[in-house]
Design a protein around this motif. Structure first.
Motif, PDB file in Angstrom:
ATOM      1  N   TYR A 145     -31.013  55.000   1.342  1.00  0.00           N
ATOM      2  CA  TYR A 145     -30.702  56.399   1.631  1.00  0.00           C
ATOM      3  C   TYR A 145     -30.732  57.140   0.290  1.00  0.00           C
ATOM      4  CZ  TYR A 145     -28.177  53.647   5.090  1.00  0.00           C
ATOM      5  OH  TYR A 145     -27.828  52.717   6.004  1.00  0.00           O
ATOM      6  N   TRP A 180     -19.878  54.903  13.985  1.00  0.00           N
ATOM      7  CA  TRP A 180     -19.743  56.320  13.569  1.00  0.00           C
ATOM      8  C   TRP A 180     -18.382  56.872  14.018  1.00  0.00           C
ATOM      9  CZ3 TRP A 180     -23.520  59.349  11.101  1.00  0.00           C
ATOM     10  CH2 TRP A 180     -23.336  60.734  11.147  1.00  0.00           C
ATOM     11  N   CYS A 214     -20.063  59.203   7.169  1.00  0.00           N
ATOM     12  CA  CYS A 214     -20.587  58.174   6.259  1.00  0.00           C
ATOM     13  C   CYS A 214     -21.177  58.895   5.064  1.00  0.00           C
ATOM     14  CB  CYS A 214     -21.660  57.328   6.946  1.00  0.00           C
ATOM     15  SG  CYS A 214     -23.184  58.253   7.203  1.00  0.00           S
ATOM     16  N   HIS A 215     -21.461  58.144   3.988  1.00  0.00           N
ATOM     17  CA  HIS A 215     -21.871  58.801   2.752  1.00  0.00           C
ATOM     18  C   HIS A 215     -23.228  59.501   2.856  1.00  0.00           C
ATOM     19  CE1 HIS A 215     -23.495  54.703   2.593  1.00  0.00           C
ATOM     20  NE2 HIS A 215     -24.507  55.264   1.972  1.00  0.00           N
ATOM     21  N   ALA A 216     -24.080  59.051   3.822  1.00  0.00           N
ATOM     22  CA  ALA A 216     -25.424  59.631   3.910  1.00  0.00           C
ATOM     23  C   ALA A 216     -25.565  60.626   5.056  1.00  0.00           C
ATOM     24  CB  ALA A 216     -26.451  58.512   4.056  1.00  0.00           C
ATOM     25  N   CYS A 250     -23.233  49.922  11.069  1.00  0.00           N
ATOM     26  CA  CYS A 250     -23.003  50.730   9.870  1.00  0.00           C
ATOM     27  C   CYS A 250     -21.639  51.431   9.941  1.00  0.00           C
ATOM     28  CB  CYS A 250     -24.115  51.754   9.736  1.00  0.00           C
ATOM     29  SG  CYS A 250     -24.203  52.436   8.085  1.00  0.00           S
ATOM     30  N   CYS A 303     -27.682  51.940  12.216  1.00  0.00           N
ATOM     31  CA  CYS A 303     -27.296  53.047  11.322  1.00  0.00           C
ATOM     32  C   CYS A 303     -27.985  54.341  11.762  1.00  0.00           C
ATOM     33  CB  CYS A 303     -27.709  52.668   9.904  1.00  0.00           C
ATOM     34  SG  CYS A 303     -27.541  53.996   8.732  1.00  0.00           S
ATOM     35  N   ARG A 304     -27.198  55.392  11.974  1.00  0.00           N
ATOM     36  CA  ARG A 304     -27.751  56.690  12.405  1.00  0.00           C
ATOM     37  C   ARG A 304     -28.628  57.298  11.309  1.00  0.00           C
ATOM     38  NH1 ARG A 304     -28.933  56.013  16.247  1.00  0.00           N
ATOM     39  NH2 ARG A 304     -28.210  53.919  16.034  1.00  0.00           N
ATOM     40  N   CYS A 305     -28.189  57.145  10.061  1.00  0.00           N
ATOM     41  CA  CYS A 305     -28.939  57.769   8.958  1.00  0.00           C
ATOM     42  C   CYS A 305     -30.278  57.071   8.767  1.00  0.00           C
ATOM     43  CB  CYS A 305     -28.105  57.719   7.676  1.00  0.00           C
ATOM     44  SG  CYS A 305     -26.541  58.576   7.865  1.00  0.00           S
TER      45      CYS A 305
HETATM   46 FE1  FES Z   1     -25.301  54.324   8.288  1.00  0.00          FE
HETATM   47 FE2  FES Z   1     -24.877  56.942   7.829  1.00  0.00          FE
HETATM   48  S1  FES Z   1     -25.313  55.401   6.357  1.00  0.00           S
HETATM   49  S2  FES Z   1     -24.579  55.843   9.674  1.00  0.00           S
END
Ligand code: FES
Ligand code: SF4
Length: 391
Positions: free
Chosen positions: A220, A276, A292-294, A272, A347-349
């Protein structure tokens, strides 16, 4: 293990520190349930600043960094820690950037300690003197995590983009142990240092760390920008995983070894951040609260700010936290998969970064219709110069 020698699941590093309970028995500060069905967050990542002397090419900070003049002031952080403790948070991870860039760091640590939070300082080791460390310890600091970029000083400084950083990290790590504070050594692993994970563990043992985290780069932010330069080969990853088993046997009485294999070589995605909006929250230097950080890499999410809302309101009602809570939003194959309550579809990001759709199955999963993309991207490896993180 799969036939390829890779673990079936890419488990994230889940570091739990002792004691994860309020420290003052006379004032247990028992949080009141804030919502009948929503459990409280356990951890709060306080990104005190994006300022940092180092320029690591895999930094998890966003490409657009918060400037100093938008950072939260001391009093707001004090309020955030008190609200966090009331909400049920037990651990605060004081991070950045480099938290040592904050002149009020000792006051910030003291206020988190007073709020009965377990305090973990995550530092590059550059920017905190032995004198400041002692003040932090006196203010109630519980744990220190020092990052290294490699076991080799020249390589470590090259990756950090800062000459002399390695020696300063080692000096600070020794000082942490000398004060009797528990030390974790954290090393982000990628193509340039994956061959030396054994030496990195040896270094952590020599420093008398209690734990070493060998966490492969998560792609990311800056790491996504540098993905081809950081990506290891499958052969490198297979060798490292085999060595990891041996290292764990060899050092089982000396140190705890946590490891995260690269997503792009796993069969199943990581759950992740434990799902969420389920276990933790991140407060950015300017006060936006992220799941989350991203999370800011996903367009269209509305993040609330601690300047405008309490942490409790944000946890229960912020549109960003509610965007991907639970599993109801997941499409097939996740919707009918027995692992959906284990990994929440990944992971959503990463789903957004790779497919353009944050609701999609994380393509790391071998069941994802877009899984072939991950293998293609993993094969794109380049010995190109790093794009260093700079303000
Ligand atoms: Fe995995 Fe955002 S870094 S959900
Ligand atoms: Fe996880 Fe979805 Fe893959 Fe099932 S299909 S393992 S829920 S990512």
């Amino acid at each position: 293990m799969t036939a390829a020698g890779l673990p079936l699941v890419n488990e994230p590093v889940v570091t739990t520190f002792e004691p994860a309970v309020p420290k003052d028995p006379a004032n247990p500060g028992e949080p009141k349930p804030i919502h009948p069905t929503l459990p409280p967050p356990l951890g709060l990542l306080a990104e005190l600043t994006h300022r940092c002397p180092l320029g690591c090419p895999y930094c998890s900070n966003p490409l657009a960094l918060d400037r100093r003049d938008v950072e939260l002031d001391t009093n707001t952080w004090v309020r955030v820690f008190n609200e966090g403790a009331q909400l049920g948070v037990m651990q605060v991870h004081l991070s950045g950037g480099e938290p040592g860039a904050r002149r009020d760091l000792v006051e910030i640590v003291g206020s988190a300690h007073t709020a009965n939070l377990y305090t973990n300082l995550i530092t590059s080791g550059v920017g905190i003197t032995a004198h400041t460390l002692r003040d932090l310890w006196e203010a109630g600091l519980d744990h220190v995590q020092v990052s290294i970029q490699d076991s080799d000083a020249i390589s470590s400084d090259h990756i950090a983009g800062y000459r002399g950083a390695f020696q300063r990290k080692i000096a600070l790590a020794k000082e942490v142990v000398r004060l009797g504070l528990p030390l974790t050594i954290n090393a982000v692993v990628h193509r340039a240092n994956i061959a030396r994970i054994g030496e990195m563990v040896d270094l952590a043992v020599a420093l008398r760390a209690k734990r070493v985290e060998l966490a492969h780069v998560q792609y990311y932010g800056w790491a996504l920008k540098n993905r081809a330069a950081l990506m290891p080969s499958r052969e490198q990853v297979d060798r490292a995983i085999a060595l990891l088993d041996e290292l764990r046997r060899r050092h089982k009485d000396e140190i705890v070894i946590d490891a995260v294999v690269p997503d792009y070589y796993a069969r199943f995605p990581k759950p992740c951040i434990g799902g969420w909006g389920r276990r933790s929250l991140n407060v950015t230097p300017s006060g936006r609260v992220l799941p989350c950080h991203a999370a800011e890499s996903i367009p269209g999410l509305e993040f609330w700010n601690v300047r405008d809302h309490s942490l409790g309101e944000i946890w229960t009602s912020s549109p960003a936290f509610n965007a991907f809570r639970g599993t109801a939003f997941l499409p097939e194959p996740c919707a009918s998969c027995e692992r959906r309550e284990i990994d929440f579809g990944g992971c959503r990001c990463q789903a957004f970064a790779l497919t353009g759709d944050a609701r999609a199955t994380d393509p790391v999963c071998h069941l994802s219709p877009q899984h072939a993309l991950v293998a293609e991207l993993a094969a794109m490896q380049e010995d190109s110069p790093y794009s260093y993180r700079r303000m």
